[in-house]
Motif scaffolding. Structure first.
Motif, PDB file in Angstrom:
ATOM      1  N   GLU A  41     -12.339 -11.382 -11.300  1.00 31.70           N
ATOM      2  CA  GLU A  41     -12.826 -12.568 -10.598  1.00 31.70           C
ATOM      3  C   GLU A  41     -14.016 -12.235  -9.710  1.00 31.70           C
ATOM      4  O   GLU A  41     -14.971 -13.011  -9.622  1.00 31.70           O
ATOM      5  CB  GLU A  41     -11.703 -13.188  -9.759  1.00 31.70           C
ATOM      6  CG  GLU A  41     -10.616 -13.858 -10.591  1.00 31.70           C
ATOM      7  CD  GLU A  41      -9.484 -14.397  -9.735  1.00 31.70           C
ATOM      8  OE1 GLU A  41      -9.480 -14.104  -8.515  1.00 31.70           O
ATOM      9  OE2 GLU A  41      -8.606 -15.101 -10.273  1.00 31.70           O
ATOM     10  N   ASN A  96     -12.938  -4.867   1.750  1.00 35.25           N
ATOM     11  CA  ASN A  96     -12.404  -4.433   0.464  1.00 35.25           C
ATOM     12  C   ASN A  96     -12.825  -3.005   0.138  1.00 35.25           C
ATOM     13  O   ASN A  96     -13.748  -2.456   0.736  1.00 35.25           O
ATOM     14  CB  ASN A  96     -12.892  -5.379  -0.642  1.00 35.25           C
ATOM     15  CG  ASN A  96     -12.261  -6.753  -0.559  1.00 35.25           C
ATOM     16  OD1 ASN A  96     -11.171  -6.978  -1.066  1.00 35.25           O
ATOM     17  ND2 ASN A  96     -12.954  -7.678   0.096  1.00 35.25           N
ATOM     18  N   LYS A 107      -7.044  -8.632 -12.441  1.00 32.17           N
ATOM     19  CA  LYS A 107      -7.468 -10.030 -12.349  1.00 32.17           C
ATOM     20  C   LYS A 107      -8.378 -10.261 -11.152  1.00 32.17           C
ATOM     21  O   LYS A 107      -9.401 -10.943 -11.244  1.00 32.17           O
ATOM     22  CB  LYS A 107      -6.238 -10.931 -12.249  1.00 32.17           C
ATOM     23  CG  LYS A 107      -6.586 -12.419 -12.172  1.00 32.17           C
ATOM     24  CD  LYS A 107      -5.341 -13.281 -12.078  1.00 32.17           C
ATOM     25  CE  LYS A 107      -5.718 -14.750 -11.973  1.00 32.17           C
ATOM     26  NZ  LYS A 107      -4.522 -15.618 -11.841  1.00 32.17           N
ATOM     27  N   GLN A 108      -8.036  -9.651 -10.018  1.00 31.84           N
ATOM     28  CA  GLN A 108      -8.837  -9.812  -8.809  1.00 31.84           C
ATOM     29  C   GLN A 108     -10.232  -9.218  -8.985  1.00 31.84           C
ATOM     30  O   GLN A 108     -11.230  -9.816  -8.578  1.00 31.84           O
ATOM     31  CB  GLN A 108      -8.138  -9.142  -7.627  1.00 31.84           C
ATOM     32  CG  GLN A 108      -8.870  -9.313  -6.305  1.00 31.84           C
ATOM     33  CD  GLN A 108      -8.136  -8.652  -5.149  1.00 31.84           C
ATOM     34  OE1 GLN A 108      -7.044  -8.118  -5.318  1.00 31.84           O
ATOM     35  NE2 GLN A 108      -8.736  -8.690  -3.976  1.00 31.84           N
ATOM     36  N   ASN A 109     -10.302  -8.047  -9.615  1.00 25.94           N
ATOM     37  CA  ASN A 109     -11.597  -7.406  -9.838  1.00 25.94           C
ATOM     38  C   ASN A 109     -12.449  -8.184 -10.836  1.00 25.94           C
ATOM     39  O   ASN A 109     -13.662  -8.289 -10.681  1.00 25.94           O
ATOM     40  CB  ASN A 109     -11.404  -5.968 -10.325  1.00 25.94           C
ATOM     41  CG  ASN A 109     -10.913  -5.046  -9.225  1.00 25.94           C
ATOM     42  OD1 ASN A 109     -10.953  -5.397  -8.050  1.00 25.94           O
ATOM     43  ND2 ASN A 109     -10.426  -3.880  -9.599  1.00 25.94           N
ATOM     44  N   PRO A 141     -13.957  -2.791  -5.980  1.00 27.21           N
ATOM     45  CA  PRO A 141     -14.103  -4.254  -5.971  1.00 27.21           C
ATOM     46  C   PRO A 141     -15.419  -4.692  -5.320  1.00 27.21           C
ATOM     47  O   PRO A 141     -16.030  -5.670  -5.758  1.00 27.21           O
ATOM     48  CB  PRO A 141     -12.898  -4.726  -5.152  1.00 27.21           C
ATOM     49  CG  PRO A 141     -11.898  -3.634  -5.276  1.00 27.21           C
ATOM     50  CD  PRO A 141     -12.694  -2.373  -5.338  1.00 27.21           C
TER      51      PRO A 141
END
Length: 209
Positions: free
Chosen positions: A10, A126, A6-8, A130
């Motif tokens: 986004e 990061n 989900k973070q990637n 990412p």
């Protein structure tokens, strides 16, 4: 961590719309006004920024723990300058006419606010994957606005897209004339302002709901 967690996702998708570097952050305005008189240079500039942002993010992310804090900006500039030089030479070798149209603006990618902002705000904190997705997302978000403005200006100002005439000759025979103002720098600012206005009005409406 999954490649497309989900973070990637986004990091890749948000810059295309909700956190677009031009429409939301209002960064990279100068180059977006300067290279959008036609669609082709707008596309090439957008792709160049995307490639440089993505790979500079990866490089800085890989070496972030070894960069002394006092010289981190200098290191970032050196990395970006090297990539810009490579991209500039590739453009001159394969699309020389476009590189001439872009003029000094390819070199000025070195100081592009979007690029330097992502290096400082994201790549320095990061991991490489990412950071790569963040670079791709922000580059494409920037390129998307250039393509929209470039397409509108070329179509209305020259009656063509990518150099190919779109409007039929019969239309001109009936009295239609290309809008010469669309080829002027002032219209780039007006169109960009309209794009930002429509985007913000739409999202403000969505948030109220």
């Amino acid at each position: 961590m999954a490649l497309f967690s989900k973070q990637n996702r986004e990091a890749l998708i948000e810059p295309l719309n909700a956190n677009n570097p031009i429409m939301v952050q209002v960064l990279g305005i100068c180059s977006s006004l300067a290279v959008t008189s036609q669609l082709k240079p707008a596309i090439v500039m957008g792709l160049a920024v995307t490639v440089i942002t993505a790979f500079s993010n990866v490089i800085i992310s890989l070496i972030r723990k070894t960069i002394p804090n006092r010289i981190r900006i200098i290191v970032q500039l050196v990395v970006v300058a090297a990539l810009v030089t490579i991209v500039s030479q590739i453009l001159k070798a394969f699309v020389y006419d476009v590189s001439v149209q872009l003029s000094v603006y390819v070199g000025l990618i070195i100081t592009n606010c979007i690029l330097m902002g992502r290096l400082e705000a994201f790549a320095m904190m990061n991991k490489p994957w990412p950071s790569f997705l963040d670079g791709i997302g922000n580059g494409l978000g920037y390129a998307m606005i250039l393509v929209i403005v470039g397409a509108v200006r070329e179509f209305l100002g020259r009656g063509s897209l990518l150099g190919f005439t779109i409007l039929p000759q019969g239309l001109y025979d009936c009295g239609y004339m290309n809008n010469g103002m669309m080829t002027m720098p002032a219209m780039a600012l007006i169109l960009l302002g309209c794009v930002i206005w429509v985007h913000r009005a739409f999202f403000q409406k969505e948030e109220k709901k």
